[in-house]
Design an enzyme around this catalytic site. Sequence first.
Site, PDB file in Angstrom:
ATOM      1  N   ASP A  33     -14.140   6.378 -25.063  1.00  0.00           N
ATOM      2  CA  ASP A  33     -13.311   7.284 -24.279  1.00  0.00           C
ATOM      3  C   ASP A  33     -13.748   8.735 -24.466  1.00  0.00           C
ATOM      4  O   ASP A  33     -13.655   9.274 -25.564  1.00  0.00           O
ATOM      5  CB  ASP A  33     -11.847   7.135 -24.722  1.00  0.00           C
ATOM      6  CG  ASP A  33     -10.916   8.013 -23.908  1.00  0.00           C
ATOM      7  OD1 ASP A  33     -10.615   7.626 -22.764  1.00  0.00           O
ATOM      8  OD2 ASP A  33     -10.499   9.081 -24.397  1.00  0.00           O
ATOM      9  N   TYR A  59     -13.391  17.402 -23.296  1.00  0.00           N
ATOM     10  CA  TYR A  59     -13.740  17.256 -24.720  1.00  0.00           C
ATOM     11  C   TYR A  59     -15.096  17.923 -25.020  1.00  0.00           C
ATOM     12  O   TYR A  59     -15.482  18.034 -26.164  1.00  0.00           O
ATOM     13  CB  TYR A  59     -13.827  15.782 -25.136  1.00  0.00           C
ATOM     14  CG  TYR A  59     -12.559  14.986 -24.933  1.00  0.00           C
ATOM     15  CD1 TYR A  59     -11.347  15.600 -24.651  1.00  0.00           C
ATOM     16  CD2 TYR A  59     -12.570  13.598 -25.021  1.00  0.00           C
ATOM     17  CE1 TYR A  59     -10.197  14.870 -24.458  1.00  0.00           C
ATOM     18  CE2 TYR A  59     -11.423  12.855 -24.839  1.00  0.00           C
ATOM     19  CZ  TYR A  59     -10.235  13.502 -24.546  1.00  0.00           C
ATOM     20  OH  TYR A  59      -9.098  12.758 -24.353  1.00  0.00           O
ATOM     21  N   LYS A  76     -12.993  11.521 -17.883  1.00  0.00           N
ATOM     22  CA  LYS A  76     -11.784  11.997 -17.184  1.00  0.00           C
ATOM     23  C   LYS A  76     -12.039  13.276 -16.400  1.00  0.00           C
ATOM     24  O   LYS A  76     -12.725  14.192 -16.885  1.00  0.00           O
ATOM     25  CB  LYS A  76     -10.669  12.246 -18.204  1.00  0.00           C
ATOM     26  CG  LYS A  76     -10.467  11.125 -19.195  1.00  0.00           C
ATOM     27  CD  LYS A  76      -9.196  11.283 -20.007  1.00  0.00           C
ATOM     28  CE  LYS A  76      -9.187  10.336 -21.189  1.00  0.00           C
ATOM     29  NZ  LYS A  76      -9.963  10.814 -22.363  1.00  0.00           N
ATOM     30  N   HIS A  83      -7.311  13.092 -15.631  1.00  0.00           N
ATOM     31  CA  HIS A  83      -6.886  13.361 -17.016  1.00  0.00           C
ATOM     32  C   HIS A  83      -5.385  13.673 -17.122  1.00  0.00           C
ATOM     33  O   HIS A  83      -4.686  13.111 -17.966  1.00  0.00           O
ATOM     34  CB  HIS A  83      -7.707  14.521 -17.584  1.00  0.00           C
ATOM     35  CG  HIS A  83      -7.751  14.586 -19.071  1.00  0.00           C
ATOM     36  ND1 HIS A  83      -8.828  15.071 -19.759  1.00  0.00           N
ATOM     37  CD2 HIS A  83      -6.847  14.231 -20.019  1.00  0.00           C
ATOM     38  CE1 HIS A  83      -8.584  15.016 -21.067  1.00  0.00           C
ATOM     39  NE2 HIS A  83      -7.382  14.506 -21.244  1.00  0.00           N
TER      40      HIS A  83
HETATM   41  N1  LIG Z   1      -5.613  11.351 -22.142  1.00  0.00           N
HETATM   42  C1  LIG Z   1      -5.129  12.266 -22.973  1.00  0.00           C
HETATM   43  O1  LIG Z   1      -4.412  13.181 -22.547  1.00  0.00           O
HETATM   44  C2  LIG Z   1      -5.459  12.210 -24.399  1.00  0.00           C
HETATM   45  C3  LIG Z   1      -6.440  11.344 -24.826  1.00  0.00           C
HETATM   46  N2  LIG Z   1      -6.794  11.264 -26.158  1.00  0.00           N
HETATM   47  C4  LIG Z   1      -7.815  10.266 -26.531  1.00  0.00           C
HETATM   48  O2  LIG Z   1      -7.251   9.393 -27.506  1.00  0.00           O
HETATM   49  C5  LIG Z   1      -8.103   9.353 -28.656  1.00  0.00           C
HETATM   50  C6  LIG Z   1      -7.307   9.054 -29.902  1.00  0.00           C
HETATM   51  O3  LIG Z   1      -6.257   9.977 -30.086  1.00  0.00           O
HETATM   52  P1  LIG Z   1      -6.218  11.056 -31.276  1.00  0.00           P
HETATM   53  O4  LIG Z   1      -5.411  12.196 -30.775  1.00  0.00           O
HETATM   54  O5  LIG Z   1      -7.579  11.310 -31.738  1.00  0.00           O
HETATM   55  O6  LIG Z   1      -5.326  10.368 -32.373  1.00  0.00           O
HETATM   56  P2  LIG Z   1      -5.417   9.045 -33.297  1.00  0.00           P
HETATM   57  O7  LIG Z   1      -4.044   8.478 -33.312  1.00  0.00           O
HETATM   58  O8  LIG Z   1      -6.547   8.176 -32.890  1.00  0.00           O
HETATM   59  O9  LIG Z   1      -5.659   9.666 -34.725  1.00  0.00           O
HETATM   60  C7  LIG Z   1      -6.872  10.229 -35.103  1.00  0.00           C
HETATM   61  C8  LIG Z   1      -6.685  10.809 -36.504  1.00  0.00           C
HETATM   62  O10 LIG Z   1      -6.371   9.754 -37.413  1.00  0.00           O
HETATM   63  C9  LIG Z   1      -7.338   9.695 -38.452  1.00  0.00           C
HETATM   64  N3  LIG Z   1      -7.583   8.270 -38.720  1.00  0.00           N
HETATM   65  C10 LIG Z   1      -8.267   7.396 -37.954  1.00  0.00           C
HETATM   66  N4  LIG Z   1      -8.230   6.161 -38.495  1.00  0.00           N
HETATM   67  C11 LIG Z   1      -7.512   6.272 -39.639  1.00  0.00           C
HETATM   68  C12 LIG Z   1      -7.135   5.343 -40.644  1.00  0.00           C
HETATM   69  N5  LIG Z   1      -7.500   4.054 -40.573  1.00  0.00           N
HETATM   70  N6  LIG Z   1      -6.392   5.789 -41.682  1.00  0.00           N
HETATM   71  C13 LIG Z   1      -6.027   7.093 -41.755  1.00  0.00           C
HETATM   72  N7  LIG Z   1      -6.336   8.024 -40.831  1.00  0.00           N
HETATM   73  C14 LIG Z   1      -7.084   7.607 -39.776  1.00  0.00           C
HETATM   74  C15 LIG Z   1      -8.545  10.418 -37.923  1.00  0.00           C
HETATM   75  O11 LIG Z   1      -9.264  11.025 -38.956  1.00  0.00           O
HETATM   76  P3  LIG Z   1     -10.812  10.672 -39.308  1.00  0.00           P
HETATM   77  O12 LIG Z   1     -11.621  10.987 -38.084  1.00  0.00           O
HETATM   78  O13 LIG Z   1     -11.115  11.542 -40.461  1.00  0.00           O
HETATM   79  O14 LIG Z   1     -10.835   9.214 -39.637  1.00  0.00           O
HETATM   80  C16 LIG Z   1      -7.931  11.477 -37.015  1.00  0.00           C
HETATM   81  O15 LIG Z   1      -7.510  12.579 -37.775  1.00  0.00           O
HETATM   82  C17 LIG Z   1      -8.770  10.744 -28.630  1.00  0.00           C
HETATM   83  O16 LIG Z   1      -9.883  10.791 -29.469  1.00  0.00           O
HETATM   84  C18 LIG Z   1      -9.073  10.878 -27.164  1.00  0.00           C
HETATM   85  O17 LIG Z   1     -10.215  10.103 -26.836  1.00  0.00           O
HETATM   86  C19 LIG Z   1      -6.115  12.009 -27.090  1.00  0.00           C
HETATM   87  C20 LIG Z   1      -5.128  12.899 -26.717  1.00  0.00           C
HETATM   88  C21 LIG Z   1      -4.729  13.079 -25.338  1.00  0.00           C
HETATM   89  O1  LIG Z   2      -7.157  15.343 -25.836  1.00  0.00           O
HETATM   90  C1  LIG Z   2      -6.774  15.209 -24.670  1.00  0.00           C
HETATM   91  O2  LIG Z   2      -7.202  14.298 -23.943  1.00  0.00           O
HETATM   92  C2  LIG Z   2      -5.819  16.121 -24.077  1.00  0.00           C
HETATM   93  O3  LIG Z   2      -5.463  15.898 -22.962  1.00  0.00           O
HETATM   94  C3  LIG Z   2      -5.275  17.339 -24.743  1.00  0.00           C
HETATM   95  O4  LIG Z   2      -3.998  17.646 -24.207  1.00  0.00           O
HETATM   96  C4  LIG Z   2      -5.196  17.352 -26.221  1.00  0.00           C
HETATM   97  O5  LIG Z   2      -4.403  16.309 -26.640  1.00  0.00           O
HETATM   98  C5  LIG Z   2      -4.772  18.668 -26.707  1.00  0.00           C
HETATM   99  O6  LIG Z   2      -5.477  19.621 -26.505  1.00  0.00           O
HETATM  100  C6  LIG Z   2      -3.503  18.808 -27.438  1.00  0.00           C
HETATM  101  O7  LIG Z   2      -3.249  20.115 -27.787  1.00  0.00           O
END
Ligand SMILES: NC(=O)C1=CN([C@@H]2O[C@H](COP(=O)(O)OP(=O)(O)OC[C@H]3O[C@@H](n4cnc5c(N)ncnc54)[C@H](OP(=O)(O)O)[C@@H]3O)[C@@H](O)[C@H]2O)C=CC1
Ligand SMILES: O=C(O)C(=O)[C@@H](O)[C@H](O)C(=O)CO
Length: 279
Positions: free
Chosen positions: A46, A51, A76, A109
């Site tokens: 993803d 990003y 996205k 997005h």
């Molecule tokens: N469409 C949208 O609007 C959005 C989409 N996204 C997408 O969703 C993905 C995932 O969401 P995200 O916000 O990153 O949150 P997550 O819920 O995936 O959490 C990520 C965090 O958790 C930590 N982590 C991962 N695995 C573990 C584990 N097994 N134990 C403890 N900590 C862990 C990571 O640290 P570390 O890397 O150090 O392991 C990182 O700090 C994003 O990367 C993006 O691709 C996110 C936000 C908005």
């Molecule tokens: O990460 C994404 O995909 C987002 O859409 C953002 O909104 C992101 O979660 C962010 O910037 C939160 O402050």
Amino acid sequence: MTTIPTFALNDGSSVPAIGFGTYPLRGREGTDATLSAIDAGYRLIDTAVNYRNEDAVGAAVRETDVPRDELVVATKLPGRDHGFEETITSCRGSLASLGLDHIDLYLIHWPNPSVGRFVESWKAMIQLQREGLVRSIGVSNFTEEFLTRLADETGVLPAVNQVELHPYFPQEELLAFHREHGIVTEAWSPLGKAQAPFAEEPVAAAAAAHDVSPAQVVLRWHHQRGVLPIPKSASPERQRTNIDVFGFELSDTEVQAITALGRTDGRLFDGDPNTHEEM
Ligand SMILES: NC(=O)C1=CN([C@@H]2O[C@H](COP(=O)(O)OP(=O)(O)OC[C@H]3O[C@@H](n4cnc5c(N)ncnc54)[C@H](OP(=O)(O)O)[C@@H]3O)[C@@H](O)[C@H]2O)C=CC1
Ligand SMILES: O=C(O)C(=O)[C@@H](O)[C@H](O)C(=O)CO
């Protein structure tokens, strides 16, 4: 390596039941993290224009030995590119940044309702799919009302809706709507990101009972609710354990107890799709 189940999409294709989130990984670090995720077994990656890592993800897709047709690359459309022609141009830009000839899953997005052009973008995405530049089309952060507008104005429902979903924000009503209309739910921030509920009693107790980590419990909870989580981790070890969730089963009571952690103010930030504008 564990066999990953798949979800059938409403357009006849399929996607793996778990994906790899890449925000905020960038540059060589982003490429290496994506390569180690692919090694760990992830096949859905993803990314997003916003990003600023489509290049890093695309490099991993080109560098890996895993055949291109076994990978699902999702990206996205940003808010600033809403509109018909703008979407076509933006998609071509994403293909160039990725260095690929097609996108497997292309999502709007955010709906950005104040811009008011997501239906025009959706029509462009339908055209991009017909032309073969994009395999499957979907959305992110869409509400029931916005999904219904797409269906009413184009007759085409998104294959997936990627939304905020974690134990503090379990999205029961939207999930039911998706199920009723054959839309696959993807969970962003599936672990709860900075506010991971790992110490909550239902999560910790299930982790002890099944001899797995709290993160594995949360990811398994998604799976048993029919949701596709896309956890991000820069750590190869956590990438491996996060995808290793298909060899144990939570009881219905455990699933319900985790869902009960949900609260009305459970969003991680002010990401209400009705008001959040992200260009
Ligand atoms: N469409 C949208 O609007 C959005 C989409 N996204 C997408 O969703 C993905 C995932 O969401 P995200 O916000 O990153 O949150 P997550 O819920 O995936 O959490 C990520 C965090 O958790 C930590 N982590 C991962 N695995 C573990 C584990 N097994 N134990 C403890 N900590 C862990 C990571 O640290 P570390 O890397 O150090 O392991 C990182 O700090 C994003 O990367 C993006 O691709 C996110 C936000 C908005
Ligand atoms: O990460 C994404 O995909 C987002 O859409 C953002 O909104 C992101 O979660 C962010 O910037 C939160 O402050």
